[in-house]
Design an enzyme around this catalytic site. Sequence first.
Site, PDB file in Angstrom:
ATOM      1  N   LYS A   1      45.769 -13.936  -7.413  1.00  0.00           N
ATOM      2  CA  LYS A   1      44.630 -14.841  -7.229  1.00  0.00           C
ATOM      3  C   LYS A   1      44.918 -16.275  -7.676  1.00  0.00           C
ATOM      4  O   LYS A   1      44.259 -17.212  -7.223  1.00  0.00           O
ATOM      5  CB  LYS A   1      43.392 -14.313  -7.971  1.00  0.00           C
ATOM      6  CG  LYS A   1      42.797 -13.035  -7.408  1.00  0.00           C
ATOM      7  CD  LYS A   1      41.825 -13.319  -6.315  1.00  0.00           C
ATOM      8  CE  LYS A   1      40.924 -12.158  -5.899  1.00  0.00           C
ATOM      9  NZ  LYS A   1      41.332 -10.801  -6.176  1.00  0.00           N
TER      10      LYS A   1
ATOM     11  N   ASP B   1      34.454  -0.300   3.858  1.00  0.00           N
ATOM     12  CA  ASP B   1      33.791  -1.222   4.802  1.00  0.00           C
ATOM     13  C   ASP B   1      34.808  -1.936   5.692  1.00  0.00           C
ATOM     14  O   ASP B   1      34.536  -2.195   6.862  1.00  0.00           O
ATOM     15  CB  ASP B   1      32.959  -2.259   4.040  1.00  0.00           C
ATOM     16  CG  ASP B   1      33.824  -3.100   3.117  1.00  0.00           C
ATOM     17  OD1 ASP B   1      34.272  -2.555   2.092  1.00  0.00           O
ATOM     18  OD2 ASP B   1      34.071  -4.279   3.424  1.00  0.00           O
TER      19      ASP B   1
ATOM     20  N   GLU C   1      42.224   0.191   1.255  1.00  0.00           N
ATOM     21  CA  GLU C   1      40.971   0.113   0.500  1.00  0.00           C
ATOM     22  C   GLU C   1      40.734   1.375  -0.299  1.00  0.00           C
ATOM     23  O   GLU C   1      41.246   2.439   0.048  1.00  0.00           O
ATOM     24  CB  GLU C   1      39.794   0.066   1.485  1.00  0.00           C
ATOM     25  CG  GLU C   1      39.572  -1.220   2.164  1.00  0.00           C
ATOM     26  CD  GLU C   1      38.365  -1.106   3.076  1.00  0.00           C
ATOM     27  OE1 GLU C   1      37.537  -1.999   3.016  1.00  0.00           O
ATOM     28  OE2 GLU C   1      38.256  -0.127   3.849  1.00  0.00           O
TER      29      GLU C   1
ATOM     30  N   SER D   1      34.681 -10.758  -9.605  1.00  0.00           N
ATOM     31  CA  SER D   1      34.738  -9.557 -10.419  1.00  0.00           C
ATOM     32  C   SER D   1      35.870  -9.655 -11.432  1.00  0.00           C
ATOM     33  O   SER D   1      36.158  -8.712 -12.118  1.00  0.00           O
ATOM     34  CB  SER D   1      34.942  -8.331  -9.525  1.00  0.00           C
ATOM     35  OG  SER D   1      36.154  -8.468  -8.817  1.00  0.00           O
TER      36      SER D   1
ATOM     37  N   SER E   1      49.290  -5.974  -6.423  1.00  0.00           N
ATOM     38  CA  SER E   1      48.504  -7.212  -6.457  1.00  0.00           C
ATOM     39  C   SER E   1      48.122  -7.708  -7.841  1.00  0.00           C
ATOM     40  O   SER E   1      47.835  -8.898  -7.995  1.00  0.00           O
ATOM     41  CB  SER E   1      47.248  -7.049  -5.586  1.00  0.00           C
ATOM     42  OG  SER E   1      46.525  -5.902  -5.979  1.00  0.00           O
TER      43      SER E   1
ATOM     44  N   GLY F   1      34.866   2.703  -0.747  1.00  0.00           N
ATOM     45  CA  GLY F   1      34.373   1.437  -0.189  1.00  0.00           C
ATOM     46  C   GLY F   1      35.156   1.059   1.033  1.00  0.00           C
ATOM     47  O   GLY F   1      35.905   0.094   1.026  1.00  0.00           O
TER      48      GLY F   1
HETATM   49  C1  LIG Z   1      41.077  -9.626  -5.623  1.00  0.00           C
HETATM   50  C2  LIG Z   1      42.062  -8.545  -5.731  1.00  0.00           C
HETATM   51  C3  LIG Z   1      42.372  -7.740  -4.629  1.00  0.00           C
HETATM   52  C4  LIG Z   1      41.673  -7.870  -3.288  1.00  0.00           C
HETATM   53  O1  LIG Z   1      41.912  -9.138  -2.730  1.00  0.00           O
HETATM   54  P1  LIG Z   1      40.998  -9.689  -1.537  1.00  0.00           P
HETATM   55  O2  LIG Z   1      41.558 -11.022  -1.231  1.00  0.00           O
HETATM   56  O3  LIG Z   1      39.587  -9.745  -2.045  1.00  0.00           O
HETATM   57  O4  LIG Z   1      41.117  -8.716  -0.434  1.00  0.00           O
HETATM   58  C5  LIG Z   1      43.367  -6.784  -4.775  1.00  0.00           C
HETATM   59  N1  LIG Z   1      44.009  -6.606  -5.955  1.00  0.00           N
HETATM   60  C6  LIG Z   1      43.732  -7.361  -7.034  1.00  0.00           C
HETATM   61  C7  LIG Z   1      44.464  -7.103  -8.295  1.00  0.00           C
HETATM   62  C8  LIG Z   1      42.751  -8.359  -6.963  1.00  0.00           C
HETATM   63  O5  LIG Z   1      42.479  -9.098  -8.041  1.00  0.00           O
END
Ligand SMILES: *Cc1c(COP(=O)(O)O)cnc(C)c1O
Length: 324
Positions: free
Chosen positions: A53, A210, A204, A78, A304, A208
Amino acid sequence: MTLPTYADVEAAASRISGHAHRTPVLTSRTLNALTGAEIFLKCENFQRMGAFKFRGAFNALAKFSPEQKRAGVVAFSSGNHAQGIALSAQLLGIPATIVMPHDAPAAKVAATKGYGATVVIYNRYEDDREAIGRQLAQEHGYTLIPPYDHPDVLAGQGTAAKELLEEIGELDYLFVPLGGGGLLSGTALATRALAPNCTLYGVEPEAGNDGQQSFRSGGIVHIDTPKTIADGAQTQHLGEYTFGIIKRDVNDILTVADAQLIEAMRFLATRMKIVTEPTGCLGLAAAIQMKDTLQGKRVGILISGGNVDMERFCSLMSGNASGA
Ligand SMILES: *Cc1c(COP(=O)(O)O)cnc(C)c1O
């Protein structure tokens, strides 16, 4: 609405260069043996503030005008987007206000405050965080930066896949965690430019799905906030920008159960000594699930993020399915 392109991902890459880490791509013979594939893990749990992020947040804030910088930024999140905005704002000298859910992991709230941001708490199951964010923006002249549905945010998120593909070349498959789709849509722009034949999957939490429903029906589907341990993917719907790219450039959306996320976290911790958060393992869990299809293939997996309270991590690892 004009969708961003790969040129925007390239511009984001030069903007964040020297500020974001170029994260490592790790491999494991054990994982290759387990799956029968050649697996490359792009480890964004080692990114600044512990998740990808930072990339999108820094890219968006670096583009602010001097007036926007003076007035400040507001974000609702979140957790990881909040930290990404808070850290980027601190680095760029921009005041930040973050709207966070009452049940956000304590480590994420503490880290956000630690970066000097003002935190406003809302109830995840009752309040409309977007309305709260918009109201703060109006009252104080802040610029609202949403967590995923923003051209500069998603272009920044695409830089992780750009680095991965430039480093290791063509892939047969790429698995990417999916919440609101910022990471997946940015990844799709990079993938279609650098590895056009790669099969790209978003993943996903089962509770959830969606994104899967939206992808398969062709229109954005809204759901109630799903109950899953993947707190970074508890989004209720994809965005207009993110879905526009996803429906065009992604091959399919897959789902995994929370128990599979715990198994993937346990694998990364015990075999590779990597601490990840449940959401961070969505891609790996899906790749393990479909290993029969991946025999002999080159497979990229985006890990991620790694922001998880140590108590919660230990609880999940010791067999408590909710991590409470
Ligand atoms: C925000 C986040 C996601 C999902 O990312 P999106 O851009 O909302 O699809 C996945 N893994 C982590 C660790 C995140 O912080």
